[in-house]
Design an enzyme around this catalytic site. Structure first.
Site, PDB file in Angstrom:
ATOM      1  CB  ALA A  25      19.271  62.382  11.241  1.00 38.78           C
ATOM      2  CB  CYS A  26      21.603  62.608   7.220  1.00 39.09           C
ATOM      3  SG  CYS A  26      19.885  62.091   7.314  1.00 39.09           S
ATOM      4  CB  THR A  27      27.026  61.388   7.491  1.00 40.28           C
ATOM      5  OG1 THR A  27      26.818  61.384   8.901  1.00 40.28           O
ATOM      6  CG2 THR A  27      28.447  61.848   7.193  1.00 40.28           C
TER       7      THR A  27
END
Length: 378
Positions: free
Chosen positions: A55-57
């Site tokens: 997950a996540c950027t």
């Protein structure tokens, strides 16, 4: 020899054996399962469903001639219990504790913070995102391939949830942070059933940047202003190689872009839009621009993630490293809020200040909404 075939749709997954690889279809849509294989099926599906999910950027904009700004998304299957927290200088830390649990029994790192910081905590045991008073900021993101290696008790150990906080407490810039990493060892920890298989992106007010990963027990560092985007698996080397294959040199509205929520698609989409951002005239324009990309690569509510669950975006942050201003956007609230680190009392002995962002009444500058914490979160 027998071959095992699995349909990865959790609603219809089955296990079937074949005597030749030529017999294995590319997509299985079988509607039955021999009884003798039921135990094996349960084991296989359980192992598949419990695999960690990425997950996540993170997106850094360090070449706009106005301010160094960075944004990140937090994508997770449940609330990480985010709390905006201001730590003054002089905080006493024990890097071996995960909440009330002793994670590092032998030679835990202990330190007193040199610099104040404004961070978003997670589960009350560590820091997921934030910046310090010198303009160093960082972001923990998930990386399934993370392997911190066996414990080396000769080096002070820091549990992974405090990895970022250790650097914010002790380093003024990326170069100092990388030097500090040679003195400690990051140690795996766990919270709410999730292991901290994470990698770290850091950047500073000069625009310097680094991506830090631990692969096969060894640190891998990408250091330079050109490393502006980070997501999750595969490893950063592989992400860069995949991006290089794309033809984004002549952007237009007809340029085909990957549009799903997996880490490769998000990495390439964020990289593409980062390259065509117009120069901002004000901080307002710069923050709006970087948040626009963060929203573009966010995971919508209900979007299936790898077929095994929902990992929608919980919140987005943006940081103006030049002016030490921290922006926060909870996806279940209608407003962006922000706080100025310089507006708080940061001297040793000053109170820890905190703000729960989960309130739809919060809007705009919330620096004065912070309240003293009854005790340190860690």
């Amino acid at each position: 020899m027998t071959y095992l075939g699995i349909n990865t749709d959790p609603a219809t997954s089955v296990v079937v054996y074949y005597t030749s690889p030529k017999e294995v279809p590319s997509m299985l849509k079988l509607k039955f399962l021999p009884v003798c294989y039921s135990l094996l099926l349960c084991s296989v599906l359980t192992a598949t469903w419990t695999q960690p999910t990425e997950a996540c950027t993170r997106i850094l904009w360090n070449n706009n001639d106005l301010a160094v700004v960075v944004s990140r998304t937090m994508d997770w299957p449940e609330s990480t219990e985010p709390v905006l927290t201001v730590f003054p200088r002089g905080m006493e830390r024990d890097g071996g504790r995960t909440g009330d649990t002793i994670t590092v029994k032998d030679n835990p790192a202990r330190w007193t913070s040199k610099y104040a910081s404004l961070v978003t905590t997670m589960y009350g045991i560590g820091t997921a995102d934030g910046l310090n008073e010198k303009g160093l900021s960082g972001h923990l993101l998930y990386l399934n391939d993370t392997d911190f290696g066996p414990r080396d008790t000769k080096r002070p150990g820091v549990q992974a949830g405090l990895w970022l906080q250790y650097l914010l407490d002790n380093a003024a810039n990326v170069k100092e942070a990388l030097a500090l990493m040679k003195q400690i060892q990051i140690v795996m920890t766990e919270a709410h059933g999730h292991k901290a298989t994470v990698h770290l992106a850091i950047e500073d007010a000069s625009g310097d940047s680094a991506v830090l990963e631990y692969i096969d027990g060894k640190p891998v560092v990408h250091h330079g202003k050109q490393y502006r985007v980070m997501t999750n698996d595969p490893t950063y080397d592989e992400q860069l190689a995949l991006l290089k294959k794309q033809g984004y040199s002549n952007p237009s509205s007809d340029t085909p872009l990957p549009g799903n929520v997996n880490p490769v698609d998000r990495f390439q989409r964020a990289s593409y839009f980062s390259e065509i951002l117009p120069k901002p005239n004000t901080e307002r324009e710069a923050i709006a621009a970087i948040l626009a990309i963060a929203r573009n690569v966010s995971v919508p509510f209900g979007a299936p993630y790898k077929g095994f669950g929902i990992y929608n975006t919980e919140y987005r942050t943006a940081i103006n490293l030049t002016d030490r201003r921290y922006f926060f956007e909870l996806t279940t609230s209608p407003n962006v809020i922000w706080a100025d680190l310089d507006s708080f009392q940061l001297a040793p002995g000053s109170p820890i200040m905190r703000l729960d962002p989960d309130s739809i009444s919060l809007s705009g500058d919330v620096s004065e909404k912070f309240r003293p914490a009854s005790k340190p979160p860690f």
